[in-house]
Design a protein around this motif. Structure first.
Motif, PDB file in Angstrom:
ATOM      1  N   LYS A 169       7.796  -6.553  -8.865  1.00 54.88           N
ATOM      2  CA  LYS A 169       8.794  -5.578  -9.314  1.00 54.88           C
ATOM      3  C   LYS A 169       9.331  -4.799  -8.122  1.00 54.88           C
ATOM      4  CE  LYS A 169       6.534  -4.750 -13.766  1.00 54.88           C
ATOM      5  NZ  LYS A 169       5.860  -3.724 -14.619  1.00 54.88           N
ATOM      6  N   LEU A 170      10.640  -4.597  -8.107  1.00 53.14           N
ATOM      7  CA  LEU A 170      11.244  -3.805  -7.049  1.00 53.14           C
ATOM      8  C   LEU A 170      11.184  -2.317  -7.391  1.00 53.14           C
ATOM      9  CD1 LEU A 170      14.385  -5.939  -6.157  1.00 53.14           C
ATOM     10  CD2 LEU A 170      12.195  -5.819  -4.954  1.00 53.14           C
ATOM     11  N   PRO A 171      11.184  -1.453  -6.393  1.00 50.96           N
ATOM     12  CA  PRO A 171      11.174  -0.008  -6.644  1.00 50.96           C
ATOM     13  C   PRO A 171      12.325   0.407  -7.556  1.00 50.96           C
ATOM     14  CG  PRO A 171      10.738  -0.438  -4.328  1.00 50.96           C
ATOM     15  CD  PRO A 171      11.112  -1.759  -4.939  1.00 50.96           C
ATOM     16  N   GLY A 172      12.002   1.293  -8.510  1.00 44.54           N
ATOM     17  CA  GLY A 172      12.996   1.759  -9.454  1.00 44.54           C
ATOM     18  C   GLY A 172      13.185   0.864 -10.654  1.00 44.54           C
ATOM     19  N   HIS A 173      12.504  -0.250 -10.682  1.00 43.50           N
ATOM     20  CA  HIS A 173      12.624  -1.226 -11.763  1.00 43.50           C
ATOM     21  C   HIS A 173      11.258  -1.337 -12.449  1.00 43.50           C
ATOM     22  CE1 HIS A 173      16.028  -2.052  -9.164  1.00 43.50           C
ATOM     23  NE2 HIS A 173      16.595  -2.729 -10.151  1.00 43.50           N
ATOM     24  N   HIS A 174      10.971  -0.359 -13.292  1.00 47.05           N
ATOM     25  CA  HIS A 174       9.659  -0.233 -13.921  1.00 47.05           C
ATOM     26  C   HIS A 174       8.562  -0.090 -12.868  1.00 47.05           C
ATOM     27  CE1 HIS A 174      11.736  -1.301 -17.582  1.00 47.05           C
ATOM     28  NE2 HIS A 174      12.029  -2.498 -17.134  1.00 47.05           N
ATOM     29  N   ALA A 175       8.918   0.503 -11.744  1.00 42.54           N
ATOM     30  CA  ALA A 175       7.982   0.698 -10.639  1.00 42.54           C
ATOM     31  C   ALA A 175       8.407   1.935  -9.853  1.00 42.54           C
ATOM     32  CB  ALA A 175       7.973  -0.534  -9.731  1.00 42.54           C
ATOM     33  N   PRO A 176       7.473   2.595  -9.167  1.00 42.40           N
ATOM     34  CA  PRO A 176       7.827   3.806  -8.396  1.00 42.40           C
ATOM     35  C   PRO A 176       8.888   3.506  -7.341  1.00 42.40           C
ATOM     36  CG  PRO A 176       5.437   3.581  -8.613  1.00 42.40           C
ATOM     37  CD  PRO A 176       6.027   2.301  -9.115  1.00 42.40           C
ATOM     38  N   ILE A 177       9.664   4.545  -7.025  1.00 44.39           N
ATOM     39  CA  ILE A 177      10.702   4.405  -6.008  1.00 44.39           C
ATOM     40  C   ILE A 177      10.604   5.558  -5.023  1.00 44.39           C
ATOM     41  CG2 ILE A 177      12.448   5.632  -7.385  1.00 44.39           C
ATOM     42  CD1 ILE A 177      14.505   3.584  -6.205  1.00 44.39           C
ATOM     43  N   ALA A 178      10.862   5.260  -3.752  1.00 43.56           N
ATOM     44  CA  ALA A 178      10.829   6.262  -2.689  1.00 43.56           C
ATOM     45  C   ALA A 178      12.251   6.727  -2.383  1.00 43.56           C
ATOM     46  CB  ALA A 178      10.156   5.689  -1.446  1.00 43.56           C
ATOM     47  N   ASP A 179      12.371   7.590  -1.374  1.00 42.38           N
ATOM     48  CA  ASP A 179      13.652   8.249  -1.100  1.00 42.38           C
ATOM     49  C   ASP A 179      14.445   7.636   0.047  1.00 42.38           C
ATOM     50  OD1 ASP A 179      13.322  10.090  -3.152  1.00 42.38           O
ATOM     51  OD2 ASP A 179      12.200  11.472  -1.877  1.00 42.38           O
ATOM     52  N   SER A 180      14.036   6.470   0.552  1.00 37.89           N
ATOM     53  CA  SER A 180      14.781   5.842   1.639  1.00 37.89           C
ATOM     54  C   SER A 180      14.574   4.335   1.600  1.00 37.89           C
ATOM     55  CB  SER A 180      14.326   6.380   2.997  1.00 37.89           C
ATOM     56  OG  SER A 180      13.017   5.903   3.310  1.00 37.89           O
ATOM     57  N   TRP A 181      15.482   3.627   2.267  1.00 37.85           N
ATOM     58  CA  TRP A 181      15.370   2.166   2.358  1.00 37.85           C
ATOM     59  C   TRP A 181      14.031   1.758   2.968  1.00 37.85           C
ATOM     60  CZ3 TRP A 181      17.585  -2.275   0.833  1.00 37.85           C
ATOM     61  CH2 TRP A 181      17.281  -3.438   1.551  1.00 37.85           C
ATOM     62  N   GLU A 182      13.675   2.339   4.104  1.00 38.93           N
ATOM     63  CA  GLU A 182      12.444   1.952   4.791  1.00 38.93           C
ATOM     64  C   GLU A 182      11.212   2.253   3.945  1.00 38.93           C
ATOM     65  OE1 GLU A 182      11.854   0.256   7.487  1.00 38.93           O
ATOM     66  OE2 GLU A 182      13.966  -0.020   7.963  1.00 38.93           O
ATOM     67  N   ALA A 183      11.196   3.404   3.294  1.00 41.23           N
ATOM     68  CA  ALA A 183      10.044   3.748   2.463  1.00 41.23           C
ATOM     69  C   ALA A 183       9.919   2.782   1.284  1.00 41.23           C
ATOM     70  CB  ALA A 183      10.167   5.180   1.966  1.00 41.23           C
ATOM     71  N   ASN A 184      11.035   2.327   0.745  1.00 40.97           N
ATOM     72  CA  ASN A 184      10.971   1.347  -0.333  1.00 40.97           C
ATOM     73  C   ASN A 184      10.531  -0.023   0.167  1.00 40.97           C
ATOM     74  OD1 ASN A 184      11.619   2.755  -2.792  1.00 40.97           O
ATOM     75  ND2 ASN A 184      13.667   3.079  -1.948  1.00 40.97           N
ATOM     76  N   LEU A 185      10.928  -0.391   1.390  1.00 44.25           N
ATOM     77  CA  LEU A 185      10.372  -1.619   1.974  1.00 44.25           C
ATOM     78  C   LEU A 185       8.857  -1.531   2.069  1.00 44.25           C
ATOM     79  CD1 LEU A 185      12.585  -2.863   4.967  1.00 44.25           C
ATOM     80  CD2 LEU A 185      12.488  -3.741   2.625  1.00 44.25           C
ATOM     81  N   ASP A 186       8.356  -0.356   2.440  1.00 43.33           N
ATOM     82  CA  ASP A 186       6.902  -0.164   2.505  1.00 43.33           C
ATOM     83  C   ASP A 186       6.256  -0.405   1.146  1.00 43.33           C
ATOM     84  OD1 ASP A 186       6.878   0.458   5.216  1.00 43.33           O
ATOM     85  OD2 ASP A 186       6.997   2.619   4.881  1.00 43.33           O
ATOM     86  N   LEU A 187       6.893   0.099   0.081  1.00 44.60           N
ATOM     87  CA  LEU A 187       6.337  -0.088  -1.255  1.00 44.60           C
ATOM     88  C   LEU A 187       6.260  -1.566  -1.624  1.00 44.60           C
ATOM     89  CD1 LEU A 187       8.068   2.767  -3.304  1.00 44.60           C
ATOM     90  CD2 LEU A 187       5.704   2.697  -2.494  1.00 44.60           C
ATOM     91  N   VAL A 188       7.320  -2.312  -1.299  1.00 48.31           N
ATOM     92  CA  VAL A 188       7.308  -3.745  -1.605  1.00 48.31           C
ATOM     93  C   VAL A 188       6.285  -4.464  -0.734  1.00 48.31           C
ATOM     94  CG1 VAL A 188       8.664  -5.868  -1.666  1.00 48.31           C
ATOM     95  CG2 VAL A 188       9.711  -3.700  -2.358  1.00 48.31           C
ATOM     96  N   ALA A 189       6.257  -4.138   0.545  1.00 52.83           N
ATOM     97  CA  ALA A 189       5.323  -4.793   1.459  1.00 52.83           C
ATOM     98  C   ALA A 189       3.877  -4.584   1.025  1.00 52.83           C
ATOM     99  CB  ALA A 189       5.526  -4.275   2.881  1.00 52.83           C
ATOM    100  N   ALA A 190       3.592  -3.439   0.434  1.00 55.33           N
ATOM    101  CA  ALA A 190       2.228  -3.152  -0.018  1.00 55.33           C
ATOM    102  C   ALA A 190       1.795  -4.081  -1.152  1.00 55.33           C
ATOM    103  CB  ALA A 190       2.128  -1.696  -0.467  1.00 55.33           C
ATOM    104  N   GLU A 191       2.784  -4.695  -1.843  1.00 49.17           N
ATOM    105  CA  GLU A 191       2.472  -5.624  -2.930  1.00 49.17           C
ATOM    106  C   GLU A 191       2.306  -7.062  -2.455  1.00 49.17           C
ATOM    107  OE1 GLU A 191       1.988  -4.672  -6.134  1.00 49.17           O
ATOM    108  OE2 GLU A 191       2.178  -2.620  -5.381  1.00 49.17           O
ATOM    109  N   LEU A 192       2.565  -7.309  -1.168  1.00 44.36           N
ATOM    110  CA  LEU A 192       2.525  -8.669  -0.636  1.00 44.36           C
ATOM    111  C   LEU A 192       1.220  -8.930   0.082  1.00 44.36           C
ATOM    112  CD1 LEU A 192       6.129  -8.911   0.858  1.00 44.36           C
ATOM    113  CD2 LEU A 192       5.372  -9.408  -1.479  1.00 44.36           C
ATOM    114  N   ASP A 193       0.883 -10.212   0.203  1.00 48.32           N
ATOM    115  CA  ASP A 193      -0.339 -10.613   0.892  1.00 48.32           C
ATOM    116  C   ASP A 193      -0.084 -11.942   1.589  1.00 48.32           C
ATOM    117  OD1 ASP A 193      -2.912 -10.905   1.822  1.00 48.32           O
ATOM    118  OD2 ASP A 193      -3.732 -11.547  -0.110  1.00 48.32           O
ATOM    119  N   ASP A 194       0.460 -11.871   2.818  1.00 51.20           N
ATOM    120  CA  ASP A 194       0.709 -13.071   3.614  1.00 51.20           C
ATOM    121  C   ASP A 194       1.548 -14.084   2.836  1.00 51.20           C
ATOM    122  OD1 ASP A 194       0.551 -14.745   5.837  1.00 51.20           O
ATOM    123  OD2 ASP A 194      -1.238 -15.753   5.086  1.00 51.20           O
ATOM    124  N   GLU A 195       2.657 -13.612   2.287  1.00 47.86           N
ATOM    125  CA  GLU A 195       3.441 -14.449   1.401  1.00 47.86           C
ATOM    126  C   GLU A 195       4.812 -14.795   1.970  1.00 47.86           C
ATOM    127  OE1 GLU A 195       2.368 -13.301  -3.097  1.00 47.86           O
ATOM    128  OE2 GLU A 195       2.665 -11.588  -1.769  1.00 47.86           O
TER     129      GLU A 195
END
Length: 231
Positions: free
Chosen positions: A35-61
């Motif tokens: 899920k992307l930020p803001g789409h039934h998932a938490p969202i941050a206040d900047s592009w980079e911070a939202n990349l961090d949120l997505v990256a935290a969901e990944l595992d060498d993918e």
């Protein structure tokens, strides 16, 4: 199966106002939706911070993204958070300040619509864009997508436009390289032209398809992804 990908799962990123079910008709070996930020998932206040949120969901993918998901996937590649991505209908960024300001105004107008009139009015206007004209051939699929979009929180989607819209992201055109495969529908002339100017690993056009292959041609998209990852 490719030895290099045998133990790597594939993260699937949906588009704006979409959700993980956008990939239900696109079988991808070892694929899982994020899920992307803001789409039934938490969202941050900047592009980079939202990349961090997505990256935290990944595992060498490896990452496959459509539209907004493609821009996020490109951001993950550009910042060293992943090493390979397939980008479907991607805008790699805006360099011209005037064009960026115009896009910011457009995104702001969509955000106002969400906040002032809610999901019903937004979804009707969003679906009516010429970009999605090819989807008229598939009314049942469109109706199902429409119903799922209504479940979104309009404020979170508005914040997604403001922090993750094209006007909010960096210009990544200079970092598109052999880590990236580009995909567009054969009817999607705008994005075919954008992609043609980018020196990617490979370029692909899906036949009989508009901007969103996950809806127009999910089987063909699945076949293409299988060929790219498991030759």
């Amino acid at each position: 199966m490719s030895a290099t990908l045998a133990r790597v799962t594939i993260a699937l990123l949906h588009g704006f106002a979409g959700d993980e079910h956008a990939w239900d008709a696109v079988p991808v070996p070892l694929g899982r939706t994020v899920k992307l930020p803001g789409h039934h998932a938490p969202i941050a206040d900047s592009w980079e911070a939202n990349l961090d949120l997505v990256a935290a969901e990944l595992d060498d993918e490896v990452v496959v993204g459509y539209s907004l998901g493609a821009r996020v996937a490109l951001g993950l590649v550009a910042t060293g958070r992943c090493n390979r991505a397939v980008l479907i209908g991607v805008n790699p960024g805006i360099a011209d300040p005037t064009e960026r300001a115009a896009r910011a105004a457009t995104d702001a107008a969509w955000a106002r619509l969400l906040r002032e009139r809610g999901m019903d009015a937004f979804v009707a206007a969003w679906q009516a864009q010429p970009l999605f004209a090819s989807q008229a051939r598939f009314p049942d699929r469109v109706a199902a997508r429409h119903a799922r979009r209504l479940d979104h929180d309009p404020e979170l989607l508005a914040r997604s436009l403001e922090t993750m819209g094209v006007a909010a992201m960096p210009d990544y055109r200079a970092v598109v390289d052999l880590r990236v495969d580009l995909v567009a529908g054969a009817f999607d002339s705008k994005y075919l032209a954008i992609h043609a100017a980018l020196p990617a690993r490979s370029h692909h056009a899906i036949a009989d398809c508009g901007h969103d292959p996950t809806l127009d041609q999910p089987a063909a998209l699945s076949q293409l992804l299988f060929a790219l990852f498991f030759p």
